[in-house]
Write a protein that holds these residues in place. Structure first.
Motif, PDB file in Angstrom:
ATOM      1  N   MET A 158       0.919 -11.633  -2.150  1.00 14.61           N
ATOM      2  CA  MET A 158       1.503 -12.949  -1.947  1.00 14.61           C
ATOM      3  C   MET A 158       2.889 -12.816  -1.330  1.00 14.61           C
ATOM      4  SD  MET A 158       1.652 -16.104  -4.581  1.00 14.61           S
ATOM      5  CE  MET A 158       0.019 -16.713  -4.332  1.00 14.61           C
ATOM      6  N   GLY A 159       3.017 -13.204  -0.067  1.00 13.83           N
ATOM      7  CA  GLY A 159       4.285 -13.085   0.637  1.00 13.83           C
ATOM      8  C   GLY A 159       4.043 -13.072   2.134  1.00 13.83           C
ATOM      9  N   ASN A 160       4.941 -12.426   2.854  1.00 10.97           N
ATOM     10  CA  ASN A 160       4.783 -12.354   4.301  1.00 10.97           C
ATOM     11  C   ASN A 160       4.147 -11.014   4.681  1.00 10.97           C
ATOM     12  OD1 ASN A 160       6.446 -11.282   6.977  1.00 10.97           O
ATOM     13  ND2 ASN A 160       5.545 -13.297   7.166  1.00 10.97           N
ATOM     14  N   PHE A 161       2.896 -11.066   5.141  1.00 13.04           N
ATOM     15  CA  PHE A 161       2.192  -9.866   5.598  1.00 13.04           C
ATOM     16  C   PHE A 161       1.804 -10.070   7.048  1.00 13.04           C
ATOM     17  CE2 PHE A 161       1.330 -10.451   1.144  1.00 13.04           C
ATOM     18  CZ  PHE A 161       1.515  -9.195   0.610  1.00 13.04           C
ATOM     19  N   GLY A 162       1.589  -8.984   7.739  1.00 17.96           N
ATOM     20  CA  GLY A 162       1.002  -9.053   9.073  1.00 17.96           C
ATOM     21  C   GLY A 162      -0.449  -8.621   8.979  1.00 17.96           C
ATOM     22  N   VAL A 163      -1.007  -8.220  10.111  1.00 11.23           N
ATOM     23  CA  VAL A 163      -2.418  -7.814  10.113  1.00 11.23           C
ATOM     24  C   VAL A 163      -2.657  -6.538   9.309  1.00 11.23           C
ATOM     25  CG1 VAL A 163      -3.089  -8.948  12.262  1.00 11.23           C
ATOM     26  CG2 VAL A 163      -2.048  -6.689  12.353  1.00 11.23           C
ATOM     27  N   GLU A 164      -1.576  -5.802   8.986  1.00 10.68           N
ATOM     28  CA  GLU A 164      -1.740  -4.580   8.191  1.00 10.68           C
ATOM     29  C   GLU A 164      -2.287  -4.877   6.790  1.00 10.68           C
ATOM     30  OE1 GLU A 164       1.167  -5.826   8.969  1.00 10.68           O
ATOM     31  OE2 GLU A 164       2.300  -6.075   7.115  1.00 10.68           O
ATOM     32  N   ALA A 165      -2.295  -6.162   6.418  1.00 12.47           N
ATOM     33  CA  ALA A 165      -2.841  -6.552   5.106  1.00 12.47           C
ATOM     34  C   ALA A 165      -4.308  -6.161   4.990  1.00 12.47           C
ATOM     35  CB  ALA A 165      -2.680  -8.051   4.901  1.00 12.47           C
ATOM     36  N   ALA A 166      -5.002  -6.013   6.144  1.00  9.94           N
ATOM     37  CA  ALA A 166      -6.415  -5.624   6.106  1.00  9.94           C
ATOM     38  C   ALA A 166      -6.597  -4.245   5.480  1.00  9.94           C
ATOM     39  CB  ALA A 166      -7.001  -5.625   7.518  1.00  9.94           C
ATOM     40  N   LEU A 167      -5.606  -3.359   5.663  1.00 11.66           N
ATOM     41  CA  LEU A 167      -5.685  -2.028   5.037  1.00 11.66           C
ATOM     42  C   LEU A 167      -5.652  -2.157   3.516  1.00 11.66           C
ATOM     43  CD1 LEU A 167      -3.223  -0.102   7.385  1.00 11.66           C
ATOM     44  CD2 LEU A 167      -5.704   0.071   7.376  1.00 11.66           C
ATOM     45  N   LEU A 168      -4.891  -3.132   3.033  1.00  9.10           N
ATOM     46  CA  LEU A 168      -4.775  -3.330   1.579  1.00  9.10           C
ATOM     47  C   LEU A 168      -6.045  -3.980   1.018  1.00  9.10           C
ATOM     48  CD1 LEU A 168      -1.067  -4.603   1.409  1.00  9.10           C
ATOM     49  CD2 LEU A 168      -1.921  -2.268   1.265  1.00  9.10           C
ATOM     50  N   THR A 169      -6.609  -4.935   1.767  1.00  8.91           N
ATOM     51  CA  THR A 169      -7.847  -5.573   1.279  1.00  8.91           C
ATOM     52  C   THR A 169      -8.989  -4.556   1.269  1.00  8.91           C
ATOM     53  OG1 THR A 169      -8.407  -6.337   3.495  1.00  8.91           O
ATOM     54  CG2 THR A 169      -7.201  -7.863   2.120  1.00  8.91           C
ATOM     55  N   ASP A 170      -8.987  -3.663   2.256  1.00 11.95           N
ATOM     56  CA  ASP A 170     -10.009  -2.616   2.304  1.00 11.95           C
ATOM     57  C   ASP A 170      -9.861  -1.675   1.098  1.00 11.95           C
ATOM     58  OD1 ASP A 170     -12.142  -1.205   3.781  1.00 11.95           O
ATOM     59  OD2 ASP A 170     -10.656   0.393   3.906  1.00 11.95           O
ATOM     60  N   ALA A 171      -8.610  -1.330   0.765  1.00 15.74           N
ATOM     61  CA  ALA A 171      -8.364  -0.454  -0.391  1.00 15.74           C
ATOM     62  C   ALA A 171      -8.834  -1.126  -1.675  1.00 15.74           C
ATOM     63  CB  ALA A 171      -6.882  -0.123  -0.481  1.00 15.74           C
ATOM     64  N   ALA A 172      -8.608  -2.429  -1.771  1.00 13.66           N
ATOM     65  CA  ALA A 172      -9.041  -3.164  -2.975  1.00 13.66           C
ATOM     66  C   ALA A 172     -10.557  -3.110  -3.106  1.00 13.66           C
ATOM     67  CB  ALA A 172      -8.554  -4.603  -2.906  1.00 13.66           C
ATOM     68  N   GLU A 173     -11.245  -3.247  -1.982  1.00 17.38           N
ATOM     69  CA  GLU A 173     -12.711  -3.207  -2.027  1.00 17.38           C
ATOM     70  C   GLU A 173     -13.208  -1.809  -2.415  1.00 17.38           C
ATOM     71  OE1 GLU A 173     -14.627  -5.737   0.415  1.00 17.38           O
ATOM     72  OE2 GLU A 173     -16.517  -4.656   0.539  1.00 17.38           O
ATOM     73  N   ARG A 174     -12.555  -0.797  -1.873  1.00 14.69           N
ATOM     74  CA  ARG A 174     -12.978   0.577  -2.167  1.00 14.69           C
ATOM     75  C   ARG A 174     -12.744   0.944  -3.632  1.00 14.69           C
ATOM     76  NH1 ARG A 174     -13.892   3.691   2.427  1.00 14.69           N
ATOM     77  NH2 ARG A 174     -13.365   2.570   4.320  1.00 14.69           N
ATOM     78  N   THR A 175     -11.684   0.401  -4.221  1.00 12.64           N
ATOM     79  CA  THR A 175     -11.388   0.742  -5.619  1.00 12.64           C
ATOM     80  C   THR A 175     -11.982  -0.278  -6.590  1.00 12.64           C
ATOM     81  OG1 THR A 175      -9.271  -0.406  -5.362  1.00 12.64           O
ATOM     82  CG2 THR A 175      -9.239   1.982  -5.127  1.00 12.64           C
ATOM     83  N   ASN A 176     -12.789  -1.190  -6.051  1.00 15.58           N
ATOM     84  CA  ASN A 176     -13.453  -2.207  -6.873  1.00 15.58           C
ATOM     85  C   ASN A 176     -12.437  -3.037  -7.666  1.00 15.58           C
ATOM     86  OD1 ASN A 176     -15.709  -3.556  -7.644  1.00 15.58           O
ATOM     87  ND2 ASN A 176     -16.133  -2.220  -9.394  1.00 15.58           N
ATOM     88  N   THR A 177     -11.365  -3.408  -6.994  1.00 18.24           N
ATOM     89  CA  THR A 177     -10.281  -4.162  -7.608  1.00 18.24           C
ATOM     90  C   THR A 177     -10.391  -5.626  -7.206  1.00 18.24           C
ATOM     91  OG1 THR A 177      -8.856  -2.225  -7.395  1.00 18.24           O
ATOM     92  CG2 THR A 177      -7.748  -4.322  -7.691  1.00 18.24           C
ATOM     93  N   TYR A 178     -10.108  -6.531  -8.147  1.00 21.55           N
ATOM     94  CA  TYR A 178     -10.074  -7.952  -7.783  1.00 21.55           C
ATOM     95  C   TYR A 178      -8.865  -8.186  -6.870  1.00 21.55           C
ATOM     96  CZ  TYR A 178      -9.228 -12.863  -7.758  1.00 21.55           C
ATOM     97  OH  TYR A 178      -8.990 -14.126  -7.297  1.00 21.55           O
ATOM     98  N   LEU A 179      -9.036  -9.021  -5.847  1.00 22.08           N
ATOM     99  CA  LEU A 179      -7.918  -9.259  -4.922  1.00 22.08           C
ATOM    100  C   LEU A 179      -7.823 -10.739  -4.556  1.00 22.08           C
ATOM    101  CD1 LEU A 179      -5.961  -7.570  -2.751  1.00 22.08           C
ATOM    102  CD2 LEU A 179      -7.566  -8.575  -1.197  1.00 22.08           C
ATOM    103  N   LEU A 180      -6.624 -11.279  -4.702  1.00 22.94           N
ATOM    104  CA  LEU A 180      -6.305 -12.613  -4.181  1.00 22.94           C
ATOM    105  C   LEU A 180      -5.172 -12.421  -3.179  1.00 22.94           C
ATOM    106  CD1 LEU A 180      -6.384 -15.735  -4.158  1.00 22.94           C
ATOM    107  CD2 LEU A 180      -4.839 -15.709  -6.096  1.00 22.94           C
ATOM    108  N   ALA A 181      -5.357 -12.945  -1.950  1.00 22.50           N
ATOM    109  CA  ALA A 181      -4.364 -12.685  -0.905  1.00 22.50           C
ATOM    110  C   ALA A 181      -3.890 -13.977  -0.265  1.00 22.50           C
ATOM    111  CB  ALA A 181      -4.962 -11.772   0.156  1.00 22.50           C
ATOM    112  N   ALA A 182      -2.586 -14.035   0.016  1.00 25.92           N
ATOM    113  CA  ALA A 182      -2.003 -15.205   0.676  1.00 25.92           C
ATOM    114  C   ALA A 182      -0.816 -14.771   1.515  1.00 25.92           C
ATOM    115  CB  ALA A 182      -1.546 -16.216  -0.369  1.00 25.92           C
ATOM    116  N   SER A 183      -0.728 -15.296   2.733  1.00 25.30           N
ATOM    117  CA  SER A 183       0.408 -14.982   3.601  1.00 25.30           C
ATOM    118  C   SER A 183       0.799 -16.230   4.371  1.00 25.30           C
ATOM    119  CB  SER A 183       0.021 -13.868   4.570  1.00 25.30           C
ATOM    120  OG  SER A 183       1.046 -13.665   5.513  1.00 25.30           O
ATOM    121  N   ASP A 184       2.077 -16.306   4.780  1.00 21.65           N
ATOM    122  CA  ASP A 184       2.505 -17.434   5.610  1.00 21.65           C
ATOM    123  C   ASP A 184       2.332 -17.125   7.098  1.00 21.65           C
ATOM    124  OD1 ASP A 184       4.415 -15.481   5.707  1.00 21.65           O
ATOM    125  OD2 ASP A 184       6.116 -16.845   5.751  1.00 21.65           O
TER     126      ASP A 184
END
Lengths: 248, 211
Positions: A158-184
């Motif tokens: 939650m904050g200001n992310f660029g397209v690099e946020a996709a690397l974090l969402t991918d990591a969440a999926e790989r580690t089977n972690t719940y993820l809620l994402a929001a950016s301005d």
């Protein structure tokens, strides 16, 4: 120039008056919100964090306090406070990462304040609030190990992310972690829509606290946003009609 | 009691500073403008010092990892060594020295470029999985639009640009529909920014600690 300043001040004053008035009028009634299933799933995930003894990770993005993107980081800090209040008593206290030094310091302060309220006298680990990296990709690279190695079971971006946020969402999926994402950031919103299981679009980022136990002023601010949006739509349509009629 | 007073004081200072900066933006009264500029300059100086604190924090996090022999300690060790080496070289030779510039160009830039390449693969993979995650009308529209824009932007071998798609459909999607949608989202974000700013000015939100 003076008129522009006065008009801006009038808008701020009008918004402030509406927010105060509505929060006073609705102080005793329960707020009614549009259904956003992402927040219900976040609450479930936070509950699981406490039950499992795992860790909550809140990533606050790269928005600096002295930049226009600071508002998104402040919204993230508000959510960090609420979620830290719920999870600080867990076996593993929450961890916050950010890409701006001032936000990192504020996240430490927020986590410490929450920790000391819930467990007075216990020693707080100041490294729970971290600076992950100062450039977009170094920030993502610094955040990935937290998601992989620190027993995290729920992540909130939650904050200001660029397209690099996709690397974090991918990591969440790989580690089977719940993820809620929001950016301005608009490109990041498109990326998050495609890659995150739960993504908040547009101003939903700023509604997070109202949906998660905020006070009357938080719920009033959502109503005020709706009122201002309708006013803007009316002004835009009136402007288009006047231009079509040849008056502008 | 002391804790409560500290919280009240920090809240009062934050609200007063915010109100003065806001008034300084809207009214060009010299006294207000001077106060605004002074407060913003203080904020910039504090933000610059915060970078130093952030680097110490980074060092503490990775130093602890190495000391406690945690998972990934080897990478943390490399980070700590690189941080000190860059700092010493930067202080001794100055950042604009060719050796320091070459170090940045040969380490930081390739690593970020390779992460960008990984990102391209990640996004392609995410778009393939999109329909599994969001099998609804909006998901289908999102994917079809992305495909149309890709086809319209990337010329085919031997054929070049695809007629109609490159000349009509893609410009309409990117310059009419996407711009309209983006402006709508930006207006929403701007309104959200305004209300969160006011919530901080009212003291309903305190990102500077305290309850």
């Amino acid at each position: 120039m003076i008129w522009v300043g006065l008009a801006g001040f009038a808008v701020v004053l009008f918004t402030a008056g509406l927010m105060l008035g509505l929060s006073f009028l609705r102080r005793k009634s329960a707020p009614a919100f549009r259904d956003l299933p992402a927040f219900a799933r976040l609450r479930q995930a936070v509950g699981r964090v406490v039950e499992d003894g795992t860790r909550l990770h809140v990533s606050l993005g790269r928005g600096g306090l002295t930049t226009p993107q600071g508002a998104a980081a402040l919204a993230g800090l508000g959510m960090l406070r609420r979620l830290a209040d719920l999870t600080s008593a867990s076996d593993q206290p929450p961890v916050a990462t950010s890409g701006d030094s001032a936000i990192a310091i504020l996240s430490q302060d927020t986590l410490q304040s929450s920790f000391q309220t819930i467990t007075p006298g216990a020693a707080f680990d100041i490294t729970a609030g971290r600076l992950a990296g100062l450039t977009p990709f170094s920030y993502a690279a610094g955040t990935l190990p937290v998601m992989h190695d620190e027993n995290v079971s729920a992540t909130l971006l939650m904050g200001n992310f660029g397209v690099e946020a996709a690397l974090l969402t991918d990591a969440a999926e790989r580690t089977n972690t719940y993820l809620l994402a929001a950016s301005d950031n608009l490109p990041a919103q498109a990326v998050l829509y495609a890659s995150a299981p739960d993504a908040l679009i547009g101003e939903e980022l700023f509604a997070a606290q109202a949906y998660n136990g905020g006070g009357p002023l938080h719920s009033a601010s959502l109503t005020v946003q709706d009122i201002l949006r309708w006013l803007l739509i009316a002004v835009l349509l009136a402007g288009a009609a006047l231009k079509l009629a040849g008056f502008l | 009691m002391k804790f409560k007073f500290k919280g009240l004081l920090s809240t009062a200072i934050a609200i007063a500073s915010g109100v003065m900066v806001l008034l300084g933006y809207f009214f060009t009264v010299p006294a207000l403008v001077n106060v605004r500029i002074e407060l913003v300059n203080w904020a910039v100086i504090l933000a610059a010092f915060a970078i130093f604190v952030g680097v110490v924090n980074l060092l503490a996090v990775h130093g602890n990892k190495v000391r406690r022999k945690e998972k990934g300690r080897f990478y943390s060790f490399i980070l700590v060594i690189s941080l000190f080496a860059t700092l010493i070289l930067g202080l001794a030779l100055r950042p604009e020295h060719p050796t320091v510039a070459a170090l940045f160009d040969s380490v930081q830039l390739p690593v970020e470029a390779s992460l960008m390449a990984v990102l391209a693969v990640t996004l392609t993979y995410a778009s393939i999985r999109l329909l599994r995650r969001r099998l609804n009308l909006v998901g289908v529209v999102f994917l079809v639009t992305a495909l149309l824009i890709l086809l319209g932007a990337a010329p085919l071998p031997f054929f070049g640009d695809i007629p109609i798609l490159s000349d009509v459909v893609r410009p309409f999607l990117t310059q009419v529909l996407a711009v309209g949608g983006a402006r709508g989202l930006l207006i929403g974000v701007a309104l959200g920014t305004l209300t969160i700013g006011l919530r901080i000015l009212f003291g309903a939100e305190r990102p500077y600690g305290g309850k």
